[in-house]
Write a protein that holds these residues in place. Structure first.
Motif, short mmCIF file in Angstrom:
data_model
loop_
_atom_site.label_atom_id
_atom_site.label_comp_id
_atom_site.label_asym_id
_atom_site.label_seq_id
_atom_site.Cartn_x
_atom_site.Cartn_y
_atom_site.Cartn_z
N LEU A 1 2.29 2.29 14.74
CA LEU A 1 2.82 3.40 13.94
C LEU A 1 3.74 2.89 12.83
O LEU A 1 3.68 3.36 11.69
N ALA A 2 4.60 1.90 13.16
CA ALA A 2 5.48 1.33 12.14
C ALA A 2 4.67 0.63 11.05
O ALA A 2 5.02 0.71 9.86
N GLN A 3 3.60 -0.04 11.42
CA GLN A 3 2.77 -0.71 10.44
C GLN A 3 2.08 0.29 9.51
O GLN A 3 1.95 0.04 8.30
N GLU A 4 1.64 1.41 10.06
CA GLU A 4 1.02 2.45 9.22
C GLU A 4 2.01 2.98 8.20
O GLU A 4 1.67 3.16 7.01
N ILE A 5 3.25 3.22 8.62
CA ILE A 5 4.27 3.71 7.68
C ILE A 5 4.58 2.64 6.64
O ILE A 5 4.72 2.95 5.44
N ARG A 6 4.67 1.40 7.06
CA ARG A 6 4.96 0.32 6.12
C ARG A 6 3.85 0.19 5.07
O ARG A 6 4.12 -0.05 3.88
N LEU A 7 2.60 0.35 5.49
CA LEU A 7 1.49 0.29 4.53
C LEU A 7 1.56 1.46 3.54
O LEU A 7 1.28 1.27 2.34
N MET A 8 1.93 2.64 4.01
CA MET A 8 2.08 3.78 3.11
C MET A 8 3.20 3.54 2.10
O MET A 8 3.07 3.87 0.90
N ILE A 9 4.31 2.94 2.55
CA ILE A 9 5.42 2.65 1.65
C ILE A 9 5.01 1.62 0.61
O ILE A 9 5.28 1.78 -0.60
N MET A 10 4.35 0.55 1.05
CA MET A 10 3.94 -0.49 0.11
C MET A 10 2.94 0.04 -0.91
O MET A 10 2.97 -0.33 -2.09
N LYS A 11 2.07 0.93 -0.50
CA LYS A 11 1.12 1.53 -1.43
C LYS A 11 1.82 2.34 -2.50
O LYS A 11 1.48 2.26 -3.69
N THR A 12 2.84 3.10 -2.12
CA THR A 12 3.59 3.90 -3.08
C THR A 12 4.38 3.02 -4.04
O THR A 12 4.41 3.27 -5.25
N ILE A 13 5.02 1.97 -3.52
CA ILE A 13 5.83 1.08 -4.36
C ILE A 13 4.94 0.35 -5.37
O ILE A 13 5.29 0.23 -6.55
N ARG A 14 3.80 -0.15 -4.92
CA ARG A 14 2.92 -0.86 -5.84
C ARG A 14 2.35 0.07 -6.91
O ARG A 14 2.13 -0.36 -8.05
#
Length: 628
Positions: free
Chosen positions: A238-251
């Motif tokens: 679950l933490a990895q899914e949120i981290r991927l969503m955050i990285m996608k938004t930042i990029r």
């Protein structure tokens, strides 16, 4: 003679001679066993030809004299040899037809003709009929293993529903900062932790979980997926899914700012929180977001050490340090000396001593001040002004110009109102050339406490937000759209050139000042009247994408600059709730996973259960039952 251990290979001619002798031996032995075969009961071809049609006149083989018997035996052997040869010929023809069928596909000129012949053949029709029937059965689920497949599907549905409930419970415990495990790891026993206790509670009302627990108690299943290992795995996913969503938004936003702050945790380790502020241009409407990345244990507190740590985190997150356009941290602030009232901090242990000093040496004055505040509870001005400004500065989307105005007016809004009635007169001895000093309790409180508190607040605010003045000089013409509309061409051109130089690094600059000047001149004439904030300007520019590239970049960088470190302070509150004195031995990885689930709970709710279940099933072949 060849050396010992080396085998001499025969020549090629010797091999050919040996192969020839073998072939001659095989040909000589062909049909050698037919003489030992019995005569078949059915009449042979020669008997049918020599027969005169009268079956009663045929003689038996065993009644013939020995000479005739030998002749008849030779005839039988000869006829059997003929039949054997005929069978060999038929088999050879079949093999030839097969080879012809196979080899004809290499002849492209005859391919269409051969396909037409094959489509009308008996074998092709039979095969197509069987395939059509099987396809229909597969679609209608009426195959021979129909009932077996039904049981398998029921089992998959059961396990899928069990896993959904487990994931939902993990999300609930994580976002509410609750512990998972207890002293016992077995279900149905005391002190087994929140996770297993809630599983038992769900089983009281849910049929699926009740059946699952029954199978566990009866020993019908071995893998129940309720162990601490599975809990940690789901938390990590679950933490990895949120981290991927955050990285996608930042990029996608490209430009971002870093927010840092430090505090000691319950185990006396210095924890540095790292947050990223960016403009989410993928959402509608556009939003300013501040995302939590992780807590990092800091050992080197020097400027070089902290920079190296931040650089390593950005490389680990695959973020470019060249895209950083601002920063906000509260690490190197200067502390104002003095005895002031402080709350007993649960995270900053070094502040305990100062808190105790203020109470130890100034107890009577504190009592009088508290009595005064108790009498003035009907006047909310003293309490609400600071609170209002504090709440305003904590907003994620606050503009810098609004923050500066709020801070300038904070000191003027705070005024102490004291009663006219005087209290006890304090008489002091005369020292040197000083006269008698008579101060009431209110005056003493005002001079020694209130004004000191205001001075400290002003100094703290000035040191924390002094850089905002430089930001205002750089981005000030973009803050207020009324100023942008009323600015003359000369001032506007100077502001655009100044902004270009501020955003220039080496030979590269994010914008072109001359192009920005032209775009702003056109934009201020076309902006709708209802657009009054920079974030609303970005929404307008998004609808006309590509028309104002320099303006688009400028407003994105403007909104990327952080106003305060309130998000970092809020993350410390989560740190205190997650890593408390009962969970002081928690590892750093588990702390970061639980923190990101708790802080980014809005993103946690957006995670699809099916995605998590598929990822969970892919980690082990035995979990294929969880595939959708």
């Amino acid at each position: 003679m060849p050396p010992l251990g080396i085998k001499k290979e025969p020549h090629g001619c010797d091999k050919r001679k040996l192969q020839k002798r073998r072939e001659e031996l095989v040909r000589s032995q062909a049909n050698s066993l037919l003489r030992y075969m019995k005569k078949p009961e059915n009449p042979t071809i020669s008997e049918v030809i020599n027969s005169d049609g009268n079956n009663n006149q045929q003689e038996r083989v065993d009644e013939v004299d020995p000479e005739n018997k030998v002749d008849n035996l030779d005839e039988v052997v000869q006829v059997d040899e003929n039949e054997f040869e005929n069978k060999q010929q038929e088999q050879a023809e079949v093999v030839f037809e097969k080879k012809k069928t196979t080899s004809v596909h290499n002849d492209w000129r005859n391919l269409s003709k051969r396909l037409e012949e094959h489509e009308g053949s008996h074998d092709h029709i039979i095969c197509m009929t069987r395939w059509t029937e099987l396809e229909s059965r597969l679609q209608n689920k009426t195959t021979i293993d129909k009932y077996v497949q039904q049981e398998i599907n029921k089992e998959k549905i059961h396990w899928g529903e069990v896993l959904v409930r487990i994931i939902a419970l993990v999300k609930t415990l994580a976002k509410n900062n609750l512990a998972f495990r207890g002293e016992n790891k077995k279900i149905g026993e005391d002190r087994n932790g929140n996770f297993l206790s809630f599983i038992e509670m769900i089983a009281d009302f849910d049929v699926v979980m009740r059946e699952h627990i029954r199978k566990i108690g009866a020993g019908e299943i071995y893998s129940h997926y309720l162990s601490p290992k599975i809990q940690n795995e789901l938390i990590s996913m679950l933490a990895q899914e949120i981290r991927l969503m955050i990285m996608k938004t930042i990029r996608a936003s490209k430009y971002f700012s870093i927010i840092l702050d430090c505090t000691p945790d319950i185990s006396h380790k210095e924890q540095m929180t790292i947050l990223i502020r960016c403009v989410d241009i993928s959402s509608t409407p556009i939003k300013v977001e501040e995302f939590f990345l992780k807590f990092l244990e800091v050992n080197d507190k020097t400027g070089e050490g902290l920079f190296s740590t931040i650089q390593e985190v950005l490389i680990d997150m695959e973020l470019e340090i060249d895209d950083v356009r601002g920063h906000g941290w509260d690490i190197f602030k200067e502390m104002v000396k003095g005895l002031t009232l402080k709350s007993l901090s649960q995270t900053r242990w070094e502040s305990h001593l100062e808190s105790v000093k203020a109470i130890r040496f100034q107890t009577p004055e504190i009592r009088d001040a508290l009595l005064y505040l108790a009498e003035k509870t009907d006047d909310p001005k003293t309490r609400t002004v600071v609170n209002r400004v504090s709440k305003t500065l904590q907003a994620d989307d606050i503009d810098i110009d609004v923050a500066i105005l709020e801070l300038k007016g904070l000191a003027m809004d705070i005024e102490a109102e004291f009663p006219v009635k005087k209290k006890k007169i304090i008489r002091r001895k005369k020292h040197f050339d000083h006269g008698n000093m008579e101060l009431s309790t209110e005056e003493d409180f005002r001079i020694n406490y209130f004004l000191t508190l205001i001075d400290q607040a002003l100094i703290s605010l000035e040191s924390r937000f002094e850089q905002f003045q430089r930001y205002e000089q750089t981005f000030g013409f973009l803050f207020d759209l009324q100023k942008l509309t009323s600015a003359n061409d000369e001032n506007l051109m100077a502001s655009c050139v100044n902004l270009e130089s501020s955003l220039k690094h080496g030979e590269h600059s994010d914008i072109d000042g001359a192009d920005l000047f032209v775009e702003l001149k056109v934009l201020r004439e076309l902006l709708p009247n209802e657009v009054t904030k920079p974030i609303e300007v970005l929404d307008f520019l998004k609808r006309v994408e590509g028309c104002y590239p320099n303006t688009w970049i400028s407003f994105r960088i403007l909104l990327t600059i952080p106003v305060s470190v309130a998000s970092a302070e809020r993350s410390f509150s989560k740190l205190k709730l997650i890593k408390n004195y009962l969970r002081s031995t928690m590892s750093q990885d588990r702390l970061n996973r639980l923190a990101i689930l708790s802080i980014e709970r809005a993103m946690l709710e957006k995670i699809d259960y099916a995605t998590v279940m598929d990822d969970f099933a892919e980690k082990n072949a035995s979990r294929i039952i969880f595939t959708q």
